[in-house]
Scaffold this motif. Structure first.
Motif, PDB file in Angstrom:
ATOM      1  N   CYS A 134       2.511 -32.042  16.403  1.00 45.27           N
ATOM      2  CA  CYS A 134       2.965 -30.807  17.193  1.00 45.27           C
ATOM      3  C   CYS A 134       4.464 -30.950  17.530  1.00 45.27           C
ATOM      4  O   CYS A 134       5.044 -31.702  17.431  1.00 45.27           O
ATOM      5  CB  CYS A 134       2.153 -30.634  18.550  1.00 45.27           C
ATOM      6  SG  CYS A 134       2.684 -32.040  19.881  1.00 45.27           S
ATOM      7  N   THR A 135       4.955 -29.764  17.880  1.00 44.62           N
ATOM      8  CA  THR A 135       6.424 -29.632  18.279  1.00 44.62           C
ATOM      9  C   THR A 135       6.286 -29.940  19.556  1.00 44.62           C
ATOM     10  O   THR A 135       5.575 -29.616  20.618  1.00 44.62           O
ATOM     11  CB  THR A 135       6.674 -27.967  18.144  1.00 44.62           C
ATOM     12  OG1 THR A 135       6.384 -27.588  17.051  1.00 44.62           O
ATOM     13  CG2 THR A 135       8.302 -28.014  18.546  1.00 44.62           C
ATOM     14  N   GLN A 136       7.274 -30.940  20.109  1.00 48.02           N
ATOM     15  CA  GLN A 136       7.314 -31.663  21.089  1.00 48.02           C
ATOM     16  C   GLN A 136       8.938 -31.400  21.460  1.00 48.02           C
ATOM     17  O   GLN A 136       9.650 -31.391  20.556  1.00 48.02           O
ATOM     18  CB  GLN A 136       6.715 -33.064  21.458  1.00 48.02           C
ATOM     19  CG  GLN A 136       7.225 -33.946  20.077  1.00 48.02           C
ATOM     20  CD  GLN A 136       8.600 -34.689  20.199  1.00 48.02           C
ATOM     21  OE1 GLN A 136       9.376 -34.407  21.149  1.00 48.02           O
ATOM     22  NE2 GLN A 136       9.073 -34.861  18.944  1.00 48.02           N
ATOM     23  N   THR A 137       8.975 -31.552  22.577  1.00 52.76           N
ATOM     24  CA  THR A 137      10.722 -31.388  23.413  1.00 52.76           C
ATOM     25  C   THR A 137      11.018 -32.483  23.851  1.00 52.76           C
ATOM     26  O   THR A 137      12.342 -32.793  24.469  1.00 52.76           O
ATOM     27  CB  THR A 137      10.656 -30.476  24.505  1.00 52.76           C
ATOM     28  OG1 THR A 137       9.762 -30.903  25.860  1.00 52.76           O
ATOM     29  CG2 THR A 137      10.026 -29.018  24.057  1.00 52.76           C
ATOM     30  N   VAL A 138      10.316 -33.771  23.517  1.00 59.22           N
ATOM     31  CA  VAL A 138      10.862 -35.064  23.938  1.00 59.22           C
ATOM     32  C   VAL A 138      12.122 -35.539  23.227  1.00 59.22           C
ATOM     33  O   VAL A 138      13.134 -35.881  23.596  1.00 59.22           O
ATOM     34  CB  VAL A 138       9.980 -36.159  23.923  1.00 59.22           C
ATOM     35  CG1 VAL A 138      10.194 -37.329  24.509  1.00 59.22           C
ATOM     36  CG2 VAL A 138       8.689 -35.635  24.955  1.00 59.22           C
ATOM     37  N   ASN A 139      11.908 -35.588  21.653  1.00 57.84           N
ATOM     38  CA  ASN A 139      12.868 -35.646  20.896  1.00 57.84           C
ATOM     39  C   ASN A 139      12.391 -35.147  19.549  1.00 57.84           C
ATOM     40  O   ASN A 139      11.598 -35.519  18.951  1.00 57.84           O
ATOM     41  CB  ASN A 139      13.130 -37.268  20.694  1.00 57.84           C
ATOM     42  CG  ASN A 139      14.093 -37.493  19.728  1.00 57.84           C
ATOM     43  OD1 ASN A 139      14.592 -36.462  18.948  1.00 57.84           O
ATOM     44  ND2 ASN A 139      14.508 -38.817  19.591  1.00 57.84           N
ATOM     45  N   ASP A 140      13.090 -33.685  19.371  1.00 61.66           N
ATOM     46  CA  ASP A 140      12.225 -33.033  18.326  1.00 61.66           C
ATOM     47  C   ASP A 140      12.925 -33.513  16.885  1.00 61.66           C
ATOM     48  O   ASP A 140      12.433 -32.836  15.966  1.00 61.66           O
ATOM     49  CB  ASP A 140      12.870 -31.650  18.205  1.00 61.66           C
ATOM     50  CG  ASP A 140      14.284 -31.279  18.248  1.00 61.66           C
ATOM     51  OD1 ASP A 140      15.099 -32.272  18.289  1.00 61.66           O
ATOM     52  OD2 ASP A 140      14.669 -30.198  18.606  1.00 61.66           O
ATOM     53  N   CYS A 141      13.567 -34.538  16.866  1.00 61.48           N
ATOM     54  CA  CYS A 141      14.174 -35.251  15.474  1.00 61.48           C
ATOM     55  C   CYS A 141      13.006 -36.374  15.220  1.00 61.48           C
ATOM     56  O   CYS A 141      13.405 -36.963  14.136  1.00 61.48           O
ATOM     57  CB  CYS A 141      15.578 -35.562  15.539  1.00 61.48           C
ATOM     58  SG  CYS A 141      16.655 -34.379  15.726  1.00 61.48           S
ATOM     59  N   MET A 142      12.124 -36.695  16.089  1.00 61.14           N
ATOM     60  CA  MET A 142      11.435 -37.913  15.680  1.00 61.14           C
ATOM     61  C   MET A 142       9.864 -37.530  15.477  1.00 61.14           C
ATOM     62  O   MET A 142       9.358 -36.748  16.044  1.00 61.14           O
ATOM     63  CB  MET A 142      11.358 -38.829  17.290  1.00 61.14           C
ATOM     64  CG  MET A 142      10.715 -40.111  17.198  1.00 61.14           C
ATOM     65  SD  MET A 142      11.658 -41.114  16.114  1.00 61.14           S
ATOM     66  CE  MET A 142      10.654 -42.672  16.486  1.00 61.14           C
ATOM     67  N   CYS A 143       9.334 -38.272  14.547  1.00 60.30           N
ATOM     68  CA  CYS A 143       8.125 -38.084  14.353  1.00 60.30           C
ATOM     69  C   CYS A 143       7.455 -39.281  15.088  1.00 60.30           C
ATOM     70  O   CYS A 143       7.622 -40.439  14.497  1.00 60.30           O
ATOM     71  CB  CYS A 143       7.493 -38.284  12.827  1.00 60.30           C
ATOM     72  SG  CYS A 143       5.955 -38.282  12.455  1.00 60.30           S
ATOM     73  N   TYR A 144       6.641 -39.235  15.905  1.00 58.12           N
ATOM     74  CA  TYR A 144       5.956 -40.198  16.949  1.00 58.12           C
ATOM     75  C   TYR A 144       4.741 -40.982  16.190  1.00 58.12           C
ATOM     76  O   TYR A 144       3.894 -40.025  15.793  1.00 58.12           O
ATOM     77  CB  TYR A 144       5.962 -39.884  18.365  1.00 58.12           C
ATOM     78  CG  TYR A 144       7.000 -40.043  18.838  1.00 58.12           C
ATOM     79  CD1 TYR A 144       7.754 -41.154  19.559  1.00 58.12           C
ATOM     80  CD2 TYR A 144       7.446 -38.518  19.201  1.00 58.12           C
ATOM     81  CE1 TYR A 144       8.879 -40.576  20.058  1.00 58.12           C
ATOM     82  CE2 TYR A 144       8.758 -38.418  20.054  1.00 58.12           C
ATOM     83  CZ  TYR A 144       9.550 -39.908  20.207  1.00 58.12           C
ATOM     84  OH  TYR A 144      10.709 -39.448  20.949  1.00 58.12           O
TER      85      TYR A 144
END
Length: 75
Positions: free
Chosen positions: A16-26
């Motif tokens: 999903c699109t997340q706002t924690v770190n948008d450059c990271m794929c967790y």
């Protein structure tokens, strides 16, 4: 191209699109929780309030963790 290191394993990723770190794929829930805590650390909270806020924020993303096969390689 050849790879000197190859590892494949069953895991999960945050889809999903997340706002924690948008450059990271967790791909690790603990790593994501640490990133959430880091992103919320600027607030003025008691320890209990902070822990509750982190848990609440992490829980909002629970439905978006998807199973996958993770492939790590280097060259």
């Amino acid at each position: 191209m050849s790879c000197s290191y190859i590892k494949a394993y069953k895991g999960e990723f945050l889809d999903c699109t997340q706002t924690v770190n948008d450059c990271m794929c967790y791909t690790d829930r603990d790593e994501f929780e640490e990133a959430v805590a880091d992103s919320l650390a600027d607030g003025d909270y008691t320890d209990e309030e902070f822990d509750a806020l982190v848990k609440k924020t992490v829980a909002e993303y629970d439905p978006y963790w998807k199973p996958c096969i993770i492939l790590n390689v280097d060259n």
